[in-house]
Design a protein around this motif. Sequence first.
Motif, PDB file in Angstrom:
ATOM      1  N   GLN A 164      -3.022   0.464  -5.469  1.00  0.00           N
ATOM      2  CA  GLN A 164      -3.646  -0.830  -5.753  1.00  0.00           C
ATOM      3  C   GLN A 164      -3.461  -1.284  -7.163  1.00  0.00           C
ATOM      4  O   GLN A 164      -3.472  -2.605  -7.543  1.00  0.00           O
ATOM      5  CB  GLN A 164      -4.760  -1.438  -4.995  1.00  0.00           C
ATOM      6  CG  GLN A 164      -4.395  -1.576  -3.383  1.00  0.00           C
ATOM      7  CD  GLN A 164      -3.815  -2.792  -3.181  1.00  0.00           C
ATOM      8  OE1 GLN A 164      -3.652  -3.973  -3.603  1.00  0.00           O
ATOM      9  NE2 GLN A 164      -2.499  -2.314  -2.420  1.00  0.00           N
ATOM     10  N   ASN A 213      -8.769   7.714   3.351  1.00  0.00           N
ATOM     11  CA  ASN A 213      -9.649   6.289   3.412  1.00  0.00           C
ATOM     12  C   ASN A 213      -8.183   5.273   4.340  1.00  0.00           C
ATOM     13  O   ASN A 213      -7.769   4.485   3.556  1.00  0.00           O
ATOM     14  CB  ASN A 213      -9.921   5.720   2.151  1.00  0.00           C
ATOM     15  CG  ASN A 213     -10.780   4.611   2.124  1.00  0.00           C
ATOM     16  OD1 ASN A 213     -10.842   3.727   3.280  1.00  0.00           O
ATOM     17  ND2 ASN A 213     -11.379   4.069   1.089  1.00  0.00           N
ATOM     18  N   ASN A 253       0.763  -1.150   0.018  1.00  0.00           N
ATOM     19  CA  ASN A 253      -0.065  -0.123  -0.030  1.00  0.00           C
ATOM     20  C   ASN A 253       0.860   1.186  -0.012  1.00  0.00           C
ATOM     21  O   ASN A 253       0.445   2.370   0.454  1.00  0.00           O
ATOM     22  CB  ASN A 253      -0.954  -0.078   1.358  1.00  0.00           C
ATOM     23  CG  ASN A 253      -2.334  -0.493   0.980  1.00  0.00           C
ATOM     24  OD1 ASN A 253      -2.545  -0.890  -0.340  1.00  0.00           O
ATOM     25  ND2 ASN A 253      -2.907  -1.278   1.981  1.00  0.00           N
ATOM     26  N   TYR A 270      -3.938  10.173   0.510  1.00  0.00           N
ATOM     27  CA  TYR A 270      -5.069   9.110   0.271  1.00  0.00           C
ATOM     28  C   TYR A 270      -5.367   8.374   1.368  1.00  0.00           C
ATOM     29  O   TYR A 270      -6.475   7.895   1.961  1.00  0.00           O
ATOM     30  CB  TYR A 270      -4.618   8.063  -0.990  1.00  0.00           C
ATOM     31  CG  TYR A 270      -4.784   8.837  -2.208  1.00  0.00           C
ATOM     32  CD1 TYR A 270      -6.099   9.194  -2.715  1.00  0.00           C
ATOM     33  CD2 TYR A 270      -3.559   8.716  -3.171  1.00  0.00           C
ATOM     34  CE1 TYR A 270      -6.074   9.682  -4.077  1.00  0.00           C
ATOM     35  CE2 TYR A 270      -3.861   9.290  -4.356  1.00  0.00           C
ATOM     36  CZ  TYR A 270      -5.083   9.821  -4.873  1.00  0.00           C
ATOM     37  OH  TYR A 270      -5.187  10.026  -6.015  1.00  0.00           O
ATOM     38  N   ARG A 271      -4.290   8.048   2.324  1.00  0.00           N
ATOM     39  CA  ARG A 271      -4.327   7.153   3.394  1.00  0.00           C
ATOM     40  C   ARG A 271      -5.299   7.998   4.574  1.00  0.00           C
ATOM     41  O   ARG A 271      -6.043   7.033   5.372  1.00  0.00           O
ATOM     42  CB  ARG A 271      -3.108   6.780   4.073  1.00  0.00           C
ATOM     43  CG  ARG A 271      -2.900   5.481   4.797  1.00  0.00           C
ATOM     44  CD  ARG A 271      -1.495   5.191   5.300  1.00  0.00           C
ATOM     45  NE  ARG A 271      -0.936   4.543   4.092  1.00  0.00           N
ATOM     46  CZ  ARG A 271       0.135   5.042   3.227  1.00  0.00           C
ATOM     47  NH1 ARG A 271       0.499   6.245   3.757  1.00  0.00           N
ATOM     48  NH2 ARG A 271       0.668   4.595   2.043  1.00  0.00           N
ATOM     49  N   GLU A 291      -8.606   2.729   6.000  1.00  0.00           N
ATOM     50  CA  GLU A 291      -8.611   1.180   5.860  1.00  0.00           C
ATOM     51  C   GLU A 291      -8.239   0.708   4.286  1.00  0.00           C
ATOM     52  O   GLU A 291      -7.518  -0.466   4.289  1.00  0.00           O
ATOM     53  CB  GLU A 291     -10.226   0.773   5.962  1.00  0.00           C
ATOM     54  CG  GLU A 291     -10.546   1.030   7.635  1.00  0.00           C
ATOM     55  CD  GLU A 291     -12.111   0.425   7.586  1.00  0.00           C
ATOM     56  OE1 GLU A 291     -12.595  -0.122   6.944  1.00  0.00           O
ATOM     57  OE2 GLU A 291     -12.575   0.700   8.669  1.00  0.00           O
ATOM     58  N   ALA A 292      -8.669   1.556   3.448  1.00  0.00           N
ATOM     59  CA  ALA A 292      -8.113   0.900   2.084  1.00  0.00           C
ATOM     60  C   ALA A 292      -6.685   1.012   1.991  1.00  0.00           C
ATOM     61  O   ALA A 292      -6.180   0.325   0.997  1.00  0.00           O
ATOM     62  CB  ALA A 292      -9.038   1.486   0.994  1.00  0.00           C
ATOM     63  N   HIS A 293      -6.156   1.980   2.197  1.00  0.00           N
ATOM     64  CA  HIS A 293      -4.618   2.230   2.090  1.00  0.00           C
ATOM     65  C   HIS A 293      -3.639   1.805   3.247  1.00  0.00           C
ATOM     66  O   HIS A 293      -2.623   2.314   3.349  1.00  0.00           O
ATOM     67  CB  HIS A 293      -4.446   3.732   1.544  1.00  0.00           C
ATOM     68  CG  HIS A 293      -5.291   4.035   0.480  1.00  0.00           C
ATOM     69  ND1 HIS A 293      -5.204   3.662  -0.641  1.00  0.00           N
ATOM     70  CD2 HIS A 293      -6.314   4.735   0.240  1.00  0.00           C
ATOM     71  CE1 HIS A 293      -6.007   4.079  -1.866  1.00  0.00           C
ATOM     72  NE2 HIS A 293      -7.048   4.733  -1.139  1.00  0.00           N
TER      73      HIS A 293
END
Length: 455
Positions: free
Chosen positions: A312, A438, A308, A434-435, A440-442
């Motif tokens: 992705q 979001n 990450n 980005y992290r 959880e996603a990153h």
Amino acid sequence: MAQPKFKRNLSFISMIALASGAVIGGWLAEAPYWFSVTGAGAAFIFPILAVLLVPVGLAFAELTAMLPFASSVDIWTTSAFGHKAGWASQWMMFLIQVVEPPMMAFIFITAFQYFIPIPKGAQMWIAIGIVLLWYILSNFNIALTGKLANICFFSMIIMSLIVSMTLLFSGHWSADNLVGHGGFFPNGFKGIFIAMAVFSLKFIGFEMTPTMIEETNFPVSKMWKIILSALFVPAILYFIVVMAIGGMGSWSEIAQMGMPEPEFIRKFSLPGIVAILALVAGILHAFTTLMGFWTSSARVLYGAAQLNQLPQIFTRLNKKGQPYIANLVVLIFTVFFCIFSGDDWVQYIYAVSCIAAGLVYFVCCLDALILRRKHPEWERPYKVPCATVVFILGMIVSVWVIIGSCLELSAGGYISLVIYCLIGIAMYFIMSGYRKKNPEAHQLITLTPDDIEHE
């Protein structure tokens, strides 16, 4: 939905061919630079360098066996020092790998011009056409790359030896050309020092083997054999080739040539077929190097995305198990370098690549040392004997490579290196943004030996 996986279709022999083939570069066009730096003494520099780089190679072998992931340098450094250091080392690793394919396109053009004169304005477009062709092939099953590597590697070894033996026994080879005109090392200690640093580029390639570890079908404990073969097979071949070329003329004459082997064959009216073999071998050298480094460059991007540290999208694989988005980005970088290459590009790439390589080698030896103390409980299918001494020696050699390469780099090279580092820093902060949006996603990932069975 389960994340797609790499296909394990690379055999032990294919990995030797890929690693050694990537290391064996195109002396067809580079030999004049070798002789300009340190004369025929380069023949002795290469085997010495192979021995000196063994500690670095063994550190890579232990880390690969312990943490066998495509993220390689990134995950090793992350485990030792955290994600920021991991990303920094991975960004340097990408630089080492991605500058090689365009350099090989340059060697393709040099060889082709012997057969068909290529207008200067068309050279760039032909180079771009070459890399576009490989981009298409790079998206097929990795087994194709392995088979091509086997064919090209063994063919070029045989052809190179035939050419070298022809020169050695031509009747025009003389030891006076080696020891005269300033001796083996006409530029003295300065030439030796710089050669010991920048010639390490001719061994760059062994460090890319860990990036393909998730695609191999043999035990990770055997990776040390792959790495050592990638050091000593080229070293022996370089020794033979330099001695063969060096005995045909003075070092200053060779330094002014474009392609020494074909030019000497023409000068002394040797069989023309030998010149063709030299050129074909040079083309195969360039092709195997392009294959290996292109494949590794894409996996470096894939590995960073695996943790990450990049989006992705770079982990997406096509039906053939290839990271097609990463391949596309490598293509973009390669085309960029093809467009902006210059006449002194060989020397420039040598210095920039070796500075980055020295930094990566130092960090990885330090990683191995730190992880021995930080995680002694982690299983190591291959363990380096006398580890502390070996890893420290590896760090010392790495510092030598960095210092010598810095002495050879021009002001423009430093500027481009700084710009590249700034781009890496910018990408890190973009991903951090980005992290935050979001998390959880990153969320940053750290792989451990416990993740091996799930990868």
